[in-house]
Design an enzyme around this catalytic site. Structure first.
Site, PDB file in Angstrom:
ATOM      1  CG  HIS A  66      59.115  33.563 -60.105  1.00  0.00           C
ATOM      2  ND1 HIS A  66      59.829  34.669 -60.521  1.00  0.00           N
ATOM      3  CD2 HIS A  66      59.016  33.674 -58.765  1.00  0.00           C
ATOM      4  CE1 HIS A  66      60.141  35.404 -59.463  1.00  0.00           C
ATOM      5  NE2 HIS A  66      59.651  34.823 -58.384  1.00  0.00           N
ATOM      6  CG  ASP A 120      60.348  35.401 -63.850  1.00  0.00           C
ATOM      7  OD1 ASP A 120      59.180  34.985 -63.839  1.00  0.00           O
ATOM      8  OD2 ASP A 120      61.032  35.575 -62.812  1.00  0.00           O
ATOM      9  CB  SER A 202      59.235  37.720 -56.984  1.00  0.00           C
ATOM     10  OG  SER A 202      60.505  37.188 -56.942  1.00  0.00           O
TER      11      SER A 202
HETATM   12  N1  ARG Z   1      62.483  35.261 -56.276  1.00  0.00           N
HETATM   13  C1  ARG Z   1      62.176  36.187 -55.234  1.00  0.00           C
HETATM   14  C2  ARG Z   1      60.690  36.218 -54.977  1.00  0.00           C
HETATM   15  O1  ARG Z   1      60.020  35.295 -55.367  1.00  0.00           O
HETATM   16  C3  ARG Z   1      62.717  37.554 -55.497  1.00  0.00           C
HETATM   17  C4  ARG Z   1      64.158  37.536 -55.703  1.00  0.00           C
HETATM   18  C5  ARG Z   1      64.764  38.845 -55.873  1.00  0.00           C
HETATM   19  N2  ARG Z   1      66.030  38.780 -55.224  1.00  0.00           N
HETATM   20  C6  ARG Z   1      66.948  39.706 -55.297  1.00  0.00           C
HETATM   21  N3  ARG Z   1      68.036  39.537 -54.609  1.00  0.00           N
HETATM   22  N4  ARG Z   1      66.804  40.778 -56.030  1.00  0.00           N
HETATM   23  O2  ARG Z   1      60.174  37.060 -54.267  1.00  0.00           O
END
Ligand code: ARG
Length: 243
Positions: A66, A120, A202
């Site tokens: 992503h 992912d 992420s």
């Molecule tokens: N989707 C988020 C990003 O793009 C990271 C999510 C991780 N969240 C978590 N609570 N571990 O940076």
């Protein structure tokens, strides 16, 4: 009157976001790239943080699919390569320390659609070999260390200086009970609240016994009480074409 209302609102936000007093990744401490030379940031050409990643070869970065995608109205499409930079050797992203590379190719897992559906994972190829130590892939264990430059709480801005936190890795049964979308075998989950990755982390590394066991994928908010973060379980993807 207004002040009081805002105070109440702030308290409610703190409660629902599970904001923890110690900043962090969430709940962690400052880290230095000198101690984790393989950790990299993925940014826009003008230096805004997109994601984290890890050098698995001098010119290859393991990250989340992503991170190499952009969300449009019709779904996710590949992020143009010229919109990404990889920065290594820079603890504080506001400094000029370290080295910047451009991305010449992005391999995304061919089945990747949504973070909650798994797969992912992506590997970026760089336009140069970076002079930093790489990290080998490994298996999950009882706990791991997650690193990143992302938010220190749900409603904070990204820290922009590297942080790390140790999180317990939960059993598949516990992860499946807490995360309706959990895919046994392809994901792992870690954290019981208070310590977690957050937005901007992420794609970044979850390190178990000095090896790369996972990449940060998703979570419901960050570090909420009893809520784990979800990671791509790299051991599942080792044999997949592309890396
Ligand atoms: N989707 C988020 C990003 O793009 C990271 C999510 C991780 N969240 C978590 N609570 N571990 O940076």
């Amino acid at each position: 009157m207004r002040g009081k209302r805002y105070a109440v609102l702030a308290a409610v936000i703190a409660l629902v976001s599970g904001a923890s007093p110690a900043g962090a990744i969430v709940g962690g401490t400052p880290a230095r790239v000198a101690d984790s030379p393989w950790v990299v940031a993925i940014t826009t050409p003008d230096g805004q943080l997109i994601c984290g990643g890890a050098l698995v070869a001098p010119d290859k970065v393991m990250t989340a699919a992503h991170c190499a995608s952009v969300q449009g109205i019709g779904g996710r499409t590949p992020r143009p390569l010229e919109h990404m930079r990889v920065i290594a050797g820079r603890t504080d992203l506001r400094s000029a320390e370290g080295t910047t590379a451009a991305v010449t190719h992005a391999w995304r897992h061919p089945d990747f659609k949504e973070v909650t559906q798994g797969d992912d994972v992506a590997v970026l190829t760089l336009d140069r070999r970076l002079p930093y130590q790489t990290i080998a892939l490994g298996e999950a264990g009882e706990s791991g260390v997650v690193l990143g430059w992302g938010r220190t709480a749900e409603l904070e801005k990204p820290a922009m200086s590297l942080r790390k936190v140790t999180v317990p890795i939960l059993s598949d049964a516990e992860c499946a009970a807490k995360e309706p979308d959990y895919r046994v075998g392809r994901m792992l989950c870690a954290g019981r609240g208070g310590r977690d990755a957050c937005t901007g982390d992420s794609g970044g590394p979850l390190v178990v016994k000095g090896r790369l066991a996972g990449v940060v994928s998703y979570g419901r908010g960050c570090a909420r009480p009893d809520e784990p973060g979800v990671y791509t379980r790299l051991s599942h993807y080792r044999s997949t074409a592309g890396f």
